[in-house]
Design an enzyme around this catalytic site. Structure first.
Site, PDB file in Angstrom:
ATOM      1  N   CYS A 137       0.851  -1.193   0.000  1.00  0.00           N
ATOM      2  CA  CYS A 137       0.000   0.000   0.000  1.00  0.00           C
ATOM      3  C   CYS A 137       0.884   1.238   0.000  1.00  0.00           C
ATOM      4  O   CYS A 137       1.866   1.305   0.747  1.00  0.00           O
ATOM      5  CB  CYS A 137      -0.913  -0.007   1.222  1.00  0.00           C
ATOM      6  N   HIS A 179      -9.083  -4.123  -2.119  1.00  0.00           N
ATOM      7  CA  HIS A 179      -8.108  -3.336  -1.359  1.00  0.00           C
ATOM      8  C   HIS A 179      -8.517  -1.865  -1.316  1.00  0.00           C
ATOM      9  O   HIS A 179      -8.535  -1.247  -0.233  1.00  0.00           O
ATOM     10  CB  HIS A 179      -6.729  -3.492  -2.012  1.00  0.00           C
ATOM     11  N   GLU A 180      -8.840  -1.293  -2.475  1.00  0.00           N
ATOM     12  CA  GLU A 180      -9.158   0.129  -2.534  1.00  0.00           C
ATOM     13  C   GLU A 180     -10.501   0.454  -1.877  1.00  0.00           C
ATOM     14  O   GLU A 180     -10.643   1.492  -1.218  1.00  0.00           O
ATOM     15  CB  GLU A 180      -9.138   0.618  -3.988  1.00  0.00           C
ATOM     16  N   HIS A 183     -10.218   0.902   1.770  1.00  0.00           N
ATOM     17  CA  HIS A 183      -9.778   2.247   2.165  1.00  0.00           C
ATOM     18  C   HIS A 183     -10.970   3.165   2.422  1.00  0.00           C
ATOM     19  O   HIS A 183     -10.933   4.010   3.334  1.00  0.00           O
ATOM     20  CB  HIS A 183      -8.910   2.860   1.063  1.00  0.00           C
TER      21      HIS A 183
END
Length: 218
Positions: A137, A179-180, A183
């Site tokens: 990241c 993953h994004e 966030h």
């Protein structure tokens, strides 16, 4: 427990409060980030920027979707992601200081592997059996981890022209979406990782790299 995983509960709480109290329309802080950032934006890092990275992000309203500020934001996020100093495969708005539901993802499943923006994105379904794989990241240098992710996802989002879309994605692109989108909910890959370790190659590459904030950053 991995020290990165022990993020301050105070920082998380403050992030949630800030998000819940945010009015409609662009905030003054968001406009400041968009207008005053260089073409390569400052990327938030842990633990220093945990209040932003741990906050939940909110959707864009119709006014913001049609605004010049959004076009500028998407352009600067793209330039940041593709700059040799970052050279990532995905980026989420909280990483550049704005808690909005927008990500950029490199589509490995499309010809030419384009980097595309996804507004008001949600993961509707996680499909298949989890499989382990390496992740890193931009906000957690110089670490890497092994994370179990689903091989396929169904997502819904809005294109920059306002068109709503629902589609299924598989392979490495599906991993990037997970993953994004994490966030956007204040979740880091280290929260899900089986193991986390320092990547010596990345550490060597980042020697001398400045993580200093711009002078105008609050």
């Amino acid at each position: 427990m991995n020290p990165i995983r022990r993020t301050s509960c105070i920082a998380l709480t403050l992030g949630l409060i800030l998000c819940s109290c945010t009015p409609k329309g662009w905030t003054e802080w968001e406009k400041t980030v968009i207008e005053r950032s260089d073409s390569v934006m400052y990327v938030c890092v842990m633990p220093r920027d945990s209040a932003i990275l741990r906050a939940h992000s909110r959707n864009f309203g119709q006014e913001e979707l049609q605004s010049a500020q959004l076009k500028t934001l998407l352009d600067k996020m793209y330039r940041t992601l593709t700059d040799p100093s970052q050279d990532g495969v995905g980026i989420a708005a909280p990483q550049i200081g704005i808690n909005r539901r927008v990500i950029l993802v490199m589509r490995y499943d499309k010809p030419g592997q384009p980097i595309e923006p996804y507004l008001n994105i949600q993961i509707d379904s996680l499909l298949g059996e989890k499989e382990p794989g390496p992740e890193g990241c931009l906000s957690l240098p110089p670490y890497r981890g092994i994370v179990r992710r689903y091989p396929r996802v169904q997502i819904s989002y809005v294109k920059p022209d306002g068109t709503p879309v629902t589609e299924k994605v598989e392979g490495y692109s599906a991993i990037i979406f997970q993953h994004e989108c994490d966030h956007l909910d204040g979740i880091l890959y280290t929260d899900r990782a089986d193991t986390v370790f320092v990547n010596e190659k990345w550490a060597a590459e980042r020697q001398g790299f400045s993580y200093e904030k711009p002078d105008w950053w609050r």
